[in-house]
Design a protein around this motif. Structure first.
Motif, PDB file in Angstrom:
ATOM      1  N   VAL A   1      -4.722   2.166  -8.007  1.00  0.00           N
ATOM      2  CA  VAL A   1      -4.787   3.297  -7.086  1.00  0.00           C
ATOM      3  C   VAL A   1      -5.514   2.822  -5.839  1.00  0.00           C
ATOM      4  O   VAL A   1      -6.527   2.117  -5.928  1.00  0.00           O
TER       5      VAL A   1
ATOM      6  N   THR B   1       3.105   7.530  -3.321  1.00  0.00           N
ATOM      7  CA  THR B   1       1.970   7.959  -2.509  1.00  0.00           C
ATOM      8  C   THR B   1       1.862   9.478  -2.545  1.00  0.00           C
ATOM      9  O   THR B   1       2.746  10.172  -3.064  1.00  0.00           O
ATOM     10  N   ASN B   2       0.784  10.006  -1.973  1.00  0.00           N
ATOM     11  CA  ASN B   2       0.626  11.456  -1.884  1.00  0.00           C
ATOM     12  C   ASN B   2       1.078  11.980  -0.534  1.00  0.00           C
ATOM     13  O   ASN B   2       0.704  13.094  -0.133  1.00  0.00           O
TER      14      ASN B   2
ATOM     15  N   LYS C   1      -6.774   3.830  -1.660  1.00  0.00           N
ATOM     16  CA  LYS C   1      -7.024   4.871  -0.668  1.00  0.00           C
ATOM     17  C   LYS C   1      -7.083   4.257   0.724  1.00  0.00           C
ATOM     18  O   LYS C   1      -7.961   3.438   1.020  1.00  0.00           O
ATOM     19  N   SER C   2      -6.129   4.628   1.576  1.00  0.00           N
ATOM     20  CA  SER C   2      -6.112   4.171   2.971  1.00  0.00           C
ATOM     21  C   SER C   2      -6.818   5.215   3.823  1.00  0.00           C
ATOM     22  O   SER C   2      -6.412   6.391   3.847  1.00  0.00           O
TER      23      SER C   2
ATOM     24  N   TYR D   1      -4.114   8.475   3.346  1.00  0.00           N
ATOM     25  CA  TYR D   1      -3.336   8.745   2.144  1.00  0.00           C
ATOM     26  C   TYR D   1      -3.743   7.862   0.959  1.00  0.00           C
ATOM     27  O   TYR D   1      -4.493   6.896   1.106  1.00  0.00           O
ATOM     28  N   THR D   2      -3.229   8.226  -0.212  1.00  0.00           N
ATOM     29  CA  THR D   2      -3.489   7.505  -1.458  1.00  0.00           C
ATOM     30  C   THR D   2      -2.175   6.979  -2.022  1.00  0.00           C
ATOM     31  O   THR D   2      -1.156   7.675  -1.965  1.00  0.00           O
ATOM     32  N   ASP D   3      -2.206   5.752  -2.529  1.00  0.00           N
ATOM     33  CA  ASP D   3      -1.021   5.206  -3.184  1.00  0.00           C
ATOM     34  C   ASP D   3      -1.342   4.825  -4.620  1.00  0.00           C
ATOM     35  O   ASP D   3      -2.498   4.551  -4.966  1.00  0.00           O
ATOM     36  N   TYR D   4      -0.300   4.831  -5.453  1.00  0.00           N
ATOM     37  CA  TYR D   4      -0.439   4.541  -6.876  1.00  0.00           C
ATOM     38  C   TYR D   4       0.609   3.507  -7.291  1.00  0.00           C
ATOM     39  O   TYR D   4       1.689   3.450  -6.719  1.00  0.00           O
TER      40      TYR D   4
ATOM     41  N   ASP E   1      -9.309  -0.302  -3.090  1.00  0.00           N
ATOM     42  CA  ASP E   1      -8.325  -0.643  -4.113  1.00  0.00           C
ATOM     43  C   ASP E   1      -9.010  -0.735  -5.475  1.00  0.00           C
ATOM     44  O   ASP E   1      -9.910  -1.557  -5.672  1.00  0.00           O
TER      45      ASP E   1
ATOM     46  N   TYR F   1      -9.398   0.310   3.363  1.00  0.00           N
ATOM     47  CA  TYR F   1      -8.602   0.420   2.145  1.00  0.00           C
ATOM     48  C   TYR F   1      -9.488   0.144   0.943  1.00  0.00           C
ATOM     49  O   TYR F   1     -10.168  -0.884   0.876  1.00  0.00           O
TER      50      TYR F   1
ATOM     51  N   ARG G   1       0.817  -1.207   0.000  1.00  0.00           N
ATOM     52  CA  ARG G   1       0.000   0.000   0.000  1.00  0.00           C
ATOM     53  C   ARG G   1       0.856   1.266   0.000  1.00  0.00           C
ATOM     54  O   ARG G   1       0.608   2.224   0.728  1.00  0.00           O
TER      55      ARG G   1
END
Length: 244
Positions: free
Chosen positions: A178, A217-218, A180-181, A194-197, A161, A159, A41
């Motif tokens: 993408v 991540t952002n 989103k946690s 946060y967001t991960d890619y 996904d 999460y 993640r």
């Protein structure tokens, strides 16, 4: 003599065919992988170092499945863990669920238990997630929820996904992701929801899967970690895997 030889060869081929069919129908499978960086993640679980991973799966013809998977991890030195400051060195997961198709969507409902056997119990690393996911063509969406998220928090973590995958050419596959946690548990553990890619390319060569991926991540400010333990900035991964 020639007739006997043909009979032996035919018998041998029959045995090999029977073994092949039995192997094909076996509900048990295994997998092993070597990766240059284990990222979960968007966050490195090995301080950007390599990992050896593997697991076993049992899949019933009715759609039920069970499995286990493990990897080495490195969360850095933590004085709470032990007197010499060693952190957890292993992650061991157990999961199970049910897959089925309804309304043209491939559904997956289940639960997974994350364990860190050698971590001090006061760190409360172990946690459980329940999930539900659906896939339609090249698209998939999965939602996971842990009522008591990882770490010294009793708050929940979620999460979401979203993924897209497609074959480009000659077995080369592209995957986009993408995630989103969210939840107060994530806020407590990471200081931010946060967001991960992730973007990855995979191809099988000689029975071995080769994957190259980039993840980011952002995370920003105090939550952004560019290198080392729990790195969450842009990271590359090269993975070799084999299904058995």
């Amino acid at each position: 003599m020639l007739k006997l030889h043909k009979t032996v060869v035919a018998s041998g081929l029959l045995v090999l065919a029977s073994v092949a069919v039995a192997a094909e129908k076996s509900p048990v499978s295994a997998n092993v992988a070597l990766t240059t960086n284990y990222v979960w993640r968007g966050v490195s679980q090995t301080a950007e170092n390599s990992a050896i991973q593997g697991g076993f799966d049992y899949t019933h013809s009715g759609g039920f499945y069970l499995g286990t998977w493990g990897s080495n991890v490195n969360f850095g030195n933590d004085a709470v863990t032990s007197s010499d400051g060693d952190g957890a060195s292993m992650e061991l997961d157990f999961y199970g669920g049910y897959k089925f198709t309804a309304a043209g969507v491939n559904w997956d409902v289940g639960a997974i238990r994350y364990l860190y056997p050698d971590a001090n119990s006061s760190l409360e690393y172990d946690f459980t997630e329940f999930y539900v996911g659906g896939g339609y063509g090249p698209f998939s969406l999965k939602y996971s929820n842990a009522s008591d998220y990882q770490g010294v928090t009793t708050k929940s973590g979620t999460y979401l996904d979203a993924a897209f995958s497609m074959e480009l050419s000659q077995g080369l596959a592209l995957a986009l992701h993408v995630g989103k946690s969210g939840g107060d548990g994530v806020q407590a553990a990471f200081g931010k929801k946060y967001t991960d890619y992730k973007i990855s390319l995979t191809k099988e060569v000689g029975g071995v899967g080769i994957g190259l991926a980039y993840t980011d991540t952002n995370m920003s400010g105090a939550q952004e970690i560019k290198k080392g333990v729990s790195a969450n900035d842009g990271q590359w991964m090269l993975t070799f895997s084999k299904s058995l």
